[in-house]
Write a protein that holds these residues in place. Structure first.
Motif, PDB file in Angstrom:
ATOM      1  N   ASP A 172     -41.656  17.308  12.154  1.00 56.28           N
ATOM      2  CA  ASP A 172     -41.652  15.778  12.051  1.00 56.28           C
ATOM      3  C   ASP A 172     -40.696  15.157  13.480  1.00 56.28           C
ATOM      4  O   ASP A 172     -39.464  15.501  13.382  1.00 56.28           O
ATOM      5  N   GLY A 173     -41.218  14.378  14.025  1.00 55.94           N
ATOM      6  CA  GLY A 173     -40.618  13.832  15.018  1.00 55.94           C
ATOM      7  C   GLY A 173     -40.525  14.471  16.299  1.00 55.94           C
ATOM      8  O   GLY A 173     -39.862  14.082  17.428  1.00 55.94           O
ATOM      9  N   ALA A 174     -41.131  15.544  16.458  1.00 57.22           N
ATOM     10  CA  ALA A 174     -40.958  16.577  17.662  1.00 57.22           C
ATOM     11  C   ALA A 174     -42.381  16.521  18.314  1.00 57.22           C
ATOM     12  O   ALA A 174     -42.737  17.411  19.273  1.00 57.22           O
ATOM     13  N   HIS A 175     -43.309  15.754  17.854  1.00 61.12           N
ATOM     14  CA  HIS A 175     -44.647  15.938  18.524  1.00 61.12           C
ATOM     15  C   HIS A 175     -44.894  14.980  19.731  1.00 61.12           C
ATOM     16  O   HIS A 175     -43.896  14.136  20.342  1.00 61.12           O
ATOM     17  N   ASP A 226     -44.560  11.378  19.646  1.00 55.27           N
ATOM     18  CA  ASP A 226     -43.254  10.920  18.974  1.00 55.27           C
ATOM     19  C   ASP A 226     -42.235  10.593  20.491  1.00 55.27           C
ATOM     20  O   ASP A 226     -41.826   9.602  20.681  1.00 55.27           O
ATOM     21  N   GLU A 279     -43.631   7.585  22.181  1.00 55.49           N
ATOM     22  CA  GLU A 279     -43.097   6.308  21.866  1.00 55.49           C
ATOM     23  C   GLU A 279     -41.844   5.698  22.530  1.00 55.49           C
ATOM     24  O   GLU A 279     -41.463   4.601  22.528  1.00 55.49           O
ATOM     25  N   ALA A 287     -35.306  12.283  24.433  1.00 57.83           N
ATOM     26  CA  ALA A 287     -36.188  12.533  23.196  1.00 57.83           C
ATOM     27  C   ALA A 287     -37.043  13.840  23.605  1.00 57.83           C
ATOM     28  O   ALA A 287     -37.390  14.565  22.786  1.00 57.83           O
ATOM     29  N   ALA A 307     -37.280  17.232  21.099  1.00 57.02           N
ATOM     30  CA  ALA A 307     -38.464  17.597  20.534  1.00 57.02           C
ATOM     31  C   ALA A 307     -38.599  19.168  21.115  1.00 57.02           C
ATOM     32  O   ALA A 307     -39.078  20.009  20.219  1.00 57.02           O
TER      33      ALA A 307
END
Length: 332
Positions: free
Chosen positions: A77-80, A83, A86, A94, A98
């Motif tokens: 979660d949060g590493a796509h 993400d 955004e 970021a 990831a």
């Protein structure tokens, strides 16, 4: 569902991503940034594709679709890709977050594969540039349906050649002329059930060509590469071609060979290699604990090599090509 991406369109799109970096970084450094982003986008799109297939098979059961057994790899979660897309500031941070999350979640399978490029250096890579790169890659979907592994692999090879052409003399570290690659595999003619080894595998082109020479794909692939960044390129290359069981090690093949079995060099039916010819001071990894002679010089001796590659004679320190030939002979 997007339509299948024509090969020429894919190649041009990938190269245009590199063009965005011009004036910001040297051409020789393009691969440090473009390949990790390409790989990240591929992972995210294939993960989404696998999720969609699992949802269809389970009549929309989201919990079932998220199960690890429905995926070839993990994206926390949060590493796509979405993400990171955004993010509007500190985009480099970021991206790195990831990358590290994906590497950690997949253990040895993807450990270190994204490298250590200076993503957070805003003087080199301002947020605006990274945002442009992210949006450029976002314009295409790199799922297997839209971009099968052979086509993406060809795009990857196209980029490798383009980067090699742009980076000049350093290209030989990660790229071998494809005519030479074709000739070598035609001469060797690997067969099903054999093992294929490259002690200086670079980005993996020779190994992949030899692998594809066997239609059944029933060959074992082994390799080693000294340069950590090039090792990552090779590992990505194998993954993008869906050669999931290749064993590619990082390290100095002469001083610290990694393809070892029962404390001895592994033996292979086929060896392909484009080693660094006349490598200067190739024996430096052996000389740390050697006593100096009466003239104050250190000398390489066969006894220093536990794998008996130099029992027939030790090549001069400036002739690394001979050392690699002896290593290859000992590995056959």
């Amino acid at each position: 569902m997007e339509s299948r991406i024509p090969q020429e369109e894919l190649n041009n799109h990938l190269w245009n991503a590199a063009v965005l970096l011009r004036t910001y970084i040297d051409a020789g450094s393009y691969k440090q940034y473009i390949f990790p982003l390409l790989f990240f986008k591929r992972l995210s799109d294939v993960y989404d594709e696998e999720t969609a297939e699992a949802l269809e098979a389970s009549n929309g059961d989201a919990e079932f679709a998220a199960l690890p057994e429905n995926h070839s790899f993990a994206i926390p979660d949060g590493a796509h890709w979405c993400d990171v897309r955004e993010a509007t500031e500190n985009i480099g941070k970021a991206i790195v977050g990831a990358f590290r999350a994906i590497e950690t979640a997949n253990g040895s399978k993807l450990r270190g594969i994204f490298g250590d490029a200076a993503w957070t250096n805003k003087k080199r890579l301002p947020d605006r540039l990274l945002k442009d790169l992210i949006e450029h890659f976002s314009a295409i979907t790199l799922s297997i349906a839209n971009c099968p592994e052979d086509e993406l692999g060809q795009g990857y090879e196209y980029l490798i050649k383009k980067f090699a052409d742009d980076s000049g003399h350093t290209a030989q570290e990660f790229y071998t002329n494809r005519t030479v690659v074709h000739l070598m595999t035609e001469i060797l003619q690997p067969r099903p059930g054999e093992s294929i080894y490259d002690p200086t595998c670079g980005s993996g082109g020779l190994l992949l060509k030899a692998y594809k020479k066997v239609p059944s794909g029933k060959v074992a692939i082994y390799g080693q590469e000294l340069n950590a960044q090039t090792w990552a390129l090779c590992t990505m290359n194998m993954f993008l071609h869906r050669v999931d069981d290749a064993r590619i090690w990082q390290g100095d093949t002469l001083s610290n060979p990694q393809n070892i079995e029962d404390d001895k060099l592994m033996k292979f039916q086929v060896v392909v290699a484009n080693p660094p010819f006349s490598l200067d001071k190739w024996d430096s990894g052996f000389l740390t604990d050697v006593e100096e002679d009466s003239k104050g010089k250190k000398k390489m001796t066969a006894e220093l090599d536990p794998y008996h590659r130099f029992d027939w004679g030790v090549p001069p320190t400036s002739k690394g090509d001979y050392a690699f030939v002896l290593h290859i002979l000992a590995s056959l």
